[in-house]
Design a protein around this motif. Structure first.
Motif, mmCIF file in Angstrom:
data_model
loop_
_atom_site.group_PDB
_atom_site.id
_atom_site.type_symbol
_atom_site.label_atom_id
_atom_site.label_comp_id
_atom_site.label_asym_id
_atom_site.label_seq_id
_atom_site.Cartn_x
_atom_site.Cartn_y
_atom_site.Cartn_z
ATOM 1 N N TYR A 1 1.288 3.095 3.422
ATOM 2 C CA TYR A 1 1.476 2.023 2.441
ATOM 3 C C TYR A 1 2.955 1.644 2.407
ATOM 4 N N PHE A 2 3.227 0.328 2.427
ATOM 5 C CA PHE A 2 4.592 -0.179 2.423
ATOM 6 C C PHE A 2 4.728 -1.128 1.237
ATOM 7 N N TYR B 1 6.303 3.781 2.115
ATOM 8 C CA TYR B 1 7.640 3.289 2.437
ATOM 9 C C TYR B 1 8.074 2.294 1.364
ATOM 10 N N ASN C 1 11.605 -0.103 -0.031
ATOM 11 C CA ASN C 1 12.898 -0.573 0.467
ATOM 12 C C ASN C 1 13.696 -1.302 -0.588
ATOM 13 N N THR D 1 7.446 9.839 0.289
ATOM 14 C CA THR D 1 8.039 8.504 0.293
ATOM 15 C C THR D 1 9.196 8.446 1.281
ATOM 16 N N ARG E 1 14.090 2.086 6.834
ATOM 17 C CA ARG E 1 13.244 1.178 7.595
ATOM 18 C C ARG E 1 12.553 1.943 8.733
ATOM 19 N N PRO E 2 11.231 1.833 8.856
ATOM 20 C CA PRO E 2 10.524 2.626 9.870
ATOM 21 C C PRO E 2 10.776 2.134 11.289
ATOM 22 N N PHE F 1 -2.432 0.058 7.976
ATOM 23 C CA PHE F 1 -1.153 -0.222 7.320
ATOM 24 C C PHE F 1 -1.425 -1.255 6.221
ATOM 25 N N VAL G 1 0.658 -3.510 3.509
ATOM 26 C CA VAL G 1 1.986 -3.976 3.125
ATOM 27 C C VAL G 1 1.842 -4.829 1.867
ATOM 28 N N TYR H 1 6.876 -5.674 0.277
ATOM 29 C CA TYR H 1 7.787 -4.906 1.118
ATOM 30 C C TYR H 1 8.641 -5.868 1.918
ATOM 31 N N LEU I 1 7.565 -5.069 9.917
ATOM 32 C CA LEU I 1 7.184 -3.851 10.624
ATOM 33 C C LEU I 1 7.224 -4.047 12.134
ATOM 34 N N ASN J 1 -1.064 -7.686 5.009
ATOM 35 C CA ASN J 1 -0.036 -7.896 3.992
ATOM 36 C C ASN J 1 -0.638 -8.649 2.810
#
Length: 291
Positions: A10-11, A34, A36, A56, A60-61, A77, A79, A82, A86, A96
């Motif tokens: 999860y972002f 993640y 930011n 957590t 940035r991945p 994934f 998003v 975020y 990615l 997203n």
């Protein structure tokens, strides 16, 4: 879909944190989250992760990092609010959650624009591709915007609708994912990050201009000068009132409030919401969404 066997990354930050809670409560195995954003905008997500013992990451991945998660069995994934784009991987599902009716309103902060463009108010869930906010639409729904609504109420409506759409999507992810609808590129608009200058208000501005600024930016704070110093303020009221005071002068003050004369009226500022501006504060408050 067998949620108990689906591993997820999860972002996201606070705007759609209810979606993270929903997925955890539905039994999805959230392997990591993640974030930011600045601390205050990711606090709810971090609290959820703390309660459920979810790891957590704030950096940035990298593609290599995400590939390792995929090798370990992650197939989804998600998003949501975020700011980083990615890396492209061979993940099975990636989508997203975006708070506008795509393809209108691509970009990092569409809700500030929705105040003036209510016809594009809604939530879109789309596939993640190399093009920012440009992936095929999985689900999309509009919501109504009432007169004089602010960005704060739009955030609440967006988060509630996002959770509802997410539930629908996850109940039949494979079918909906395969039947996604491409966006019409010719209709696309990109709404860039509003500059800090758009949030600076002068006492020469009239009450209507102040109300509009509060509706659009009040959640993040507008910038005003009091006692010759610049403050970010997130809580203030504006009143129409004929007066002969010098614009910008203090006309009332107590322990909790300070009132300043403006063109056509006055503002009542809650002192608890006043933050003295310096370069560090401006850098954080102006967000950090990065492609």
């Amino acid at each position: 879909m067998d949620q108990l066997n689906m591993k997820v990354l999860y972002f996201g930050n606070n705007l759609f944190s209810n979606c993270l809670t929903f997925m955890v409560n539905q039994g999805f195995s959230v392997e990591a989250v993640y974030i930011n954003d600045v601390e205050e905008n990711a606090s709810i997500v971090k609290r959820i992760c703390g309660i459920h013992k979810i790891m957590t990451h704030s950096l940035r991945p990298t593609k290599e990092e995400l590939d390792e998660y995929i090798k370990s069995g992650v197939t989804l994934f998600v998003v949501a609010d975020y700011g980083y784009r990615l890396p492209i991987t061979d993940i099975k599902y990636a989508f997203n959650i975006h708070p506008s009716l795509l393809p209108k309103g691509r970009g990092p902060t569409p809700l500030t624009y929705i105040v003036d463009l209510p016809e594009f108010a809604g939530v879109s869930i789309h596939k993640i591709t190399y093009m920012l906010d440009g992936g095929d639409i999985l689900l999309q729904e509009q919501f109504e915007v009432g007169q004089n609504e602010s960005i704060s109420s739009l955030m609440v409506k967006s988060s509630l609708l996002a959770e509802s759409l997410l539930q629908t999507l996850l109940n039949d992810l494979e079918t909906i994912y395969e039947s996604a609808t491409p966006q019409q590129k010719r209709l696309a608009t990109y709404w860039k990050q509003p500059s800090i200058e758009r949030r600076i208000m002068s006492w020469l501005n009239d009450t209507q201009q102040f109300r509009q600024a509060i509706r659009q930016y009040g959640h993040f704070g507008i910038l005003i000068t009091i006692y010759e110093e610049l403050f970010i303020v997130s809580q203030l009221e504006v009143a129409d009132f004929k007066h002969d005071y010098k614009l910008g002068s203090i006309i009332f003050e107590d322990q909790a409030l300070i009132s300043v004369a403006m063109n056509g009226g006055f503002a009542v500022v809650f002192k608890s919401s006043m933050v003295l501006v310096n370069s560090a504060v401006l850098g954080k408050r102006n967000n950090n969404h990065t492609p």
